[in-house]
Every structure is written in C-alpha cells, then in structure tokens.
Design a protein around this motif. Structure first.
Motif, short mmCIF file in Angstrom:
data_model
loop_
_atom_site.label_atom_id
_atom_site.label_comp_id
_atom_site.label_asym_id
_atom_site.label_seq_id
_atom_site.Cartn_x
_atom_site.Cartn_y
_atom_site.Cartn_z
N GLU A 117 24.12 27.63 22.48
CA GLU A 117 23.12 28.37 21.78
C GLU A 117 22.37 29.31 22.58
O GLU A 117 21.38 29.94 22.04
CB GLU A 117 22.17 27.11 21.37
CG GLU A 117 22.94 26.24 20.57
CD GLU A 117 21.73 25.25 19.92
OE1 GLU A 117 20.74 25.38 19.97
OE2 GLU A 117 22.38 23.83 19.60
N ASN A 120 24.57 32.27 21.24
CA ASN A 120 25.07 32.39 19.63
C ASN A 120 24.09 31.79 18.82
O ASN A 120 24.44 31.15 17.89
CB ASN A 120 26.48 31.83 19.69
CG ASN A 120 27.67 32.61 20.50
OD1 ASN A 120 27.33 33.88 20.15
ND2 ASN A 120 28.41 31.87 21.07
N ARG A 121 22.97 31.86 19.21
CA ARG A 121 21.61 31.52 18.13
C ARG A 121 20.80 32.54 17.96
O ARG A 121 20.39 33.31 18.87
CB ARG A 121 20.93 30.18 18.82
CG ARG A 121 19.85 29.54 17.80
CD ARG A 121 19.16 28.65 18.65
NE ARG A 121 18.16 27.89 17.74
CZ ARG A 121 17.14 28.38 16.90
NH1 ARG A 121 16.84 29.76 16.97
NH2 ARG A 121 16.45 27.78 15.96
N TYR A 122 20.48 32.64 16.95
CA TYR A 122 19.51 33.86 16.41
C TYR A 122 18.13 33.74 17.32
O TYR A 122 17.59 33.01 17.25
CB TYR A 122 19.00 33.85 14.92
CG TYR A 122 18.37 34.77 14.48
CD1 TYR A 122 19.08 36.28 14.64
CD2 TYR A 122 17.07 34.98 13.89
CE1 TYR A 122 18.24 37.43 13.93
CE2 TYR A 122 16.42 36.05 13.62
CZ TYR A 122 17.00 37.28 13.66
OH TYR A 122 16.36 38.54 13.05
N LYS A 126 13.70 31.20 18.06
CA LYS A 126 14.05 30.04 18.95
C LYS A 126 13.02 28.77 18.73
O LYS A 126 13.40 27.86 19.15
CB LYS A 126 13.86 30.62 20.00
CG LYS A 126 12.64 31.15 20.41
CD LYS A 126 12.59 31.69 21.87
CE LYS A 126 10.94 32.36 22.12
NZ LYS A 126 11.13 32.74 23.52
N HIS A 129 13.56 24.59 14.60
CA HIS A 129 14.67 23.75 14.98
C HIS A 129 15.51 23.02 13.82
O HIS A 129 16.26 21.81 13.89
CB HIS A 129 14.30 22.72 16.03
CG HIS A 129 13.78 23.13 17.24
ND1 HIS A 129 14.40 23.91 18.05
CD2 HIS A 129 12.34 23.35 17.35
CE1 HIS A 129 13.70 24.33 19.12
NE2 HIS A 129 12.64 24.01 18.66
N HIS A 132 19.33 25.12 11.21
CA HIS A 132 20.44 25.71 11.92
C HIS A 132 21.56 26.30 11.06
O HIS A 132 22.20 27.01 11.53
CB HIS A 132 21.18 24.48 12.49
CG HIS A 132 20.46 24.07 14.10
ND1 HIS A 132 20.75 23.05 14.64
CD2 HIS A 132 19.27 24.63 14.67
CE1 HIS A 132 20.04 23.09 15.76
NE2 HIS A 132 19.00 23.96 15.66
N ASP A 135 20.20 29.75 11.59
CA ASP A 135 19.87 30.12 12.95
C ASP A 135 20.88 30.07 13.69
O ASP A 135 21.07 30.82 14.71
CB ASP A 135 18.84 29.50 13.56
CG ASP A 135 17.17 30.00 12.36
OD1 ASP A 135 17.24 31.08 11.79
OD2 ASP A 135 16.44 29.01 12.26
N LEU A 136 21.86 29.06 13.59
CA LEU A 136 22.92 28.86 14.48
C LEU A 136 24.24 28.98 13.84
O LEU A 136 25.24 29.49 14.21
CB LEU A 136 22.66 27.49 14.90
CG LEU A 136 23.63 26.94 16.11
CD1 LEU A 136 23.53 27.74 17.01
CD2 LEU A 136 23.37 25.33 16.52
N TYR A 139 24.56 32.51 11.82
CA TYR A 139 24.80 33.57 12.91
C TYR A 139 26.00 33.69 13.64
O TYR A 139 26.60 34.65 14.02
CB TYR A 139 23.42 33.50 13.78
CG TYR A 139 23.15 34.39 14.83
CD1 TYR A 139 22.98 35.53 14.38
CD2 TYR A 139 23.26 34.02 16.17
CE1 TYR A 139 22.53 36.57 15.40
CE2 TYR A 139 23.28 34.90 17.19
CZ TYR A 139 22.62 36.27 16.81
OH TYR A 139 22.57 37.18 17.85
N CYS A 140 26.38 32.30 14.17
CA CYS A 140 27.46 32.26 15.15
C CYS A 140 28.67 32.67 14.30
O CYS A 140 29.58 33.30 14.74
CB CYS A 140 27.73 30.66 15.50
SG CYS A 140 28.99 30.65 17.04
#
Length: 279
Positions: A117, A120-122, A126, A129, A132, A135-136, A139-140
């Motif tokens: 993270e 490879n997390r936007y 941040k 939470h 995901h 954002d995760l 994005y990844c």
C-alpha cells in the motif's frame, strides 16, 4: 500491443457513483485502459457469491485479463489485499477473504502477492480507509494492466496455501445415487445443487435419464417426483421440472418458464437436501 482489459464486480449496487469512481480511477492511471463490469449486484457482504460468480466468468475472458472483485466486509482492517495470478494467466485483484475459493479449485492459483500500500495505493486519498475498491484495488489493477508495475512489483508473495478459502459443500455420490443440497438460486429461480456436472455423470446419470428427486427440509419431505435429465429447459412442457448441466459447473433443477423456487415455496434462507436416484 493491446493492454489487458480490467473487469470488475462488487456489491456496491448501481444506484450511486461508487462504480463510476472505480472506472474513473483506472482512467486516471491510464486513459487508454478498457474497463468492463461483471456485476455490481452481488448481495451485500456475500463473499461466497462473489467467488461463485468469478469461477464461471473468468474462463470466458482472454488470458491476462485483470479482474477486480470487491466484496469486502473487512475493508480497512488487517485482512490482506491481494493480487492472485491464476494458472490460466489472468489476475484477480481482491481482498483475500474467501473470494478466491472457487477459482483456486477450478483454475488454480499460480502465485499470490499482498499489495504494497505504500506504493500501489492512490496517494491523494490516504486518509480514507473505507473505499479500497477505488483507492487500492482499482488503482493497483490499473497500474498492473497498464504496465506501470509488473506482477512482482505488486508486493511481497506469500504461500498459495495461506489463501483464505471457504469450505465447499460436497455431494455424496455412489452408482445411481447422489445426495446433495440446494446451494443457491439463479435469477430465474432455478435451484443450483452442490453436485458438479462431471460428478453427476460419474454416478452414472446420462442425458435422457429419468431421475427420482426427493426434496427434504430437514426430516420433512417436501417433494418426491420423477423428472427428466435433459440438455435444456425446452425438452419439457412449460411449467414442468427438469434437471440439466448448469453453466457454472453444477447440476441445476428448474421449471421451464417458471420459477422452481416459487413453485414449491422454497425459502432462500433455508438449506434443503436433495436425493437424486436413477430410475
């Protein structure tokens, strides 16, 4: 060279901008990426339904496709966020919470990595939470599909044996007899069983056979009837019952142009036992 397609599913529904945010995130990473949806109507929090949907969808997309599956009751907690490389060459970006259960059994997982993270997390969200999916995972997936990162750069690998899997219910099989359960219902109210198409045939059942079906709710017998095992619905009269091989690899019982579940007033929250006996 054409970049891999990203294909998404979730339990987010279609009455908000959540899905659009995931598509948009992919375009922010690379405007050339092509994104598609499987469904975003997976029942809320139903991880097994997400896993089941993937196992009959993934094989019908080209190798290398990047799938994003987000049914994530544990979002923001210590559950692993992962990317699995399947043995057919495709990838699945998902929380490791049971979503990979059917794929691990049907296709096989060659390698799995936990998403780093820090990389490879936007970065601009941040402090959020609970999304995901955007954002995760999206994005990844976009970074992987676009070639910004390699699979090895997703994050550290961990043993395939540690993948979280749900226990799959199995049928009892002997010559001319299958003892199984209704696993779920499809959109047409057909009852999907826990016996696989190939297992049914291994028990000696063949297309054209007559099958005695005994349906039980615990000790209570709901139905005892003989129905045909056929290729499809149209081999029986409208409203009549039929057994057939389902697209999701499991034997299914349906009523032609009717809802099997409603016809027999079955409760989708209950588990019904089914005995199939070759006549």
């Amino acid at each position: 060279m054409k970049k891999p397609t990203i294909v998404m599913q979730s339990d987010f529904g279609i009455d908000s901008g959540l899905v659009a945010c995931m598509h948009g995130m992919c375009r922010l990473v690379d405007s050339e990426l092509e994104t598609h949806d499987i469904t975003h109507l997976i029942p809320a929090f139903d991880i097994e339904a997400a896993s089941y949907c993937l196992q009959y969808t993934v094989p019908f997309w080209p190798d290398g496709t990047v799938f994003v599956s987000v049914v994530d009751p544990g979002v923001g907690t210590s559950r692993k966020a992962s990317v699995a490389k399947l043995k057919n060459g495709s990838y699945v970006v998902t929380p490791d919470n049971g979503t990979l259960t059917y794929l691990k059994k049907r296709i096989g997982v060659e390698e799995i990595r936990e998403i780093n993270e820090e990389i490879n997390r936007y970065p601009l969200t941040k402090d959020v939470h609970t999304f995901h999916g955007r954002d995760l995972f999206a994005y990844c997936a976009a970074r992987l599909a676009s070639g910004v990162i390699s699979f090895e750069e997703v994050g550290p690998a961990y043993p395939v044996e540690e993948i979280v899997c749900h226990e799959l219910k199995c049928a009892k099989i002997s010559e001319g007899l299958v003892e199984t359960e209704i696993k779920s219902y499809d959109p047409f109210g057909s009852a999907e069983l826990t016996v696989e198409n190939k297992e049914f045939q291994e028990a000696g059942f063949r297309i054209g056979d007559k099958v005695r079906m005994v349906l039980l709710d615990g000790e209570e017998q709901i139905l005892d009837t003989v129905i045909p095992y056929e290729k499809s619905f149209g081999y029986v009269e409208k409203g009549e019952d039929v057994i057939f091989n389902d697209l999701a690899s499991y034997v299914t019982i349906a009523a032609n142009e009717a809802y099997f579940m409603k016809k027999y007033k079955l409760d989708p929250e209950k588990t019904y036992q089914v005995r199939l006996i070759k006549e």
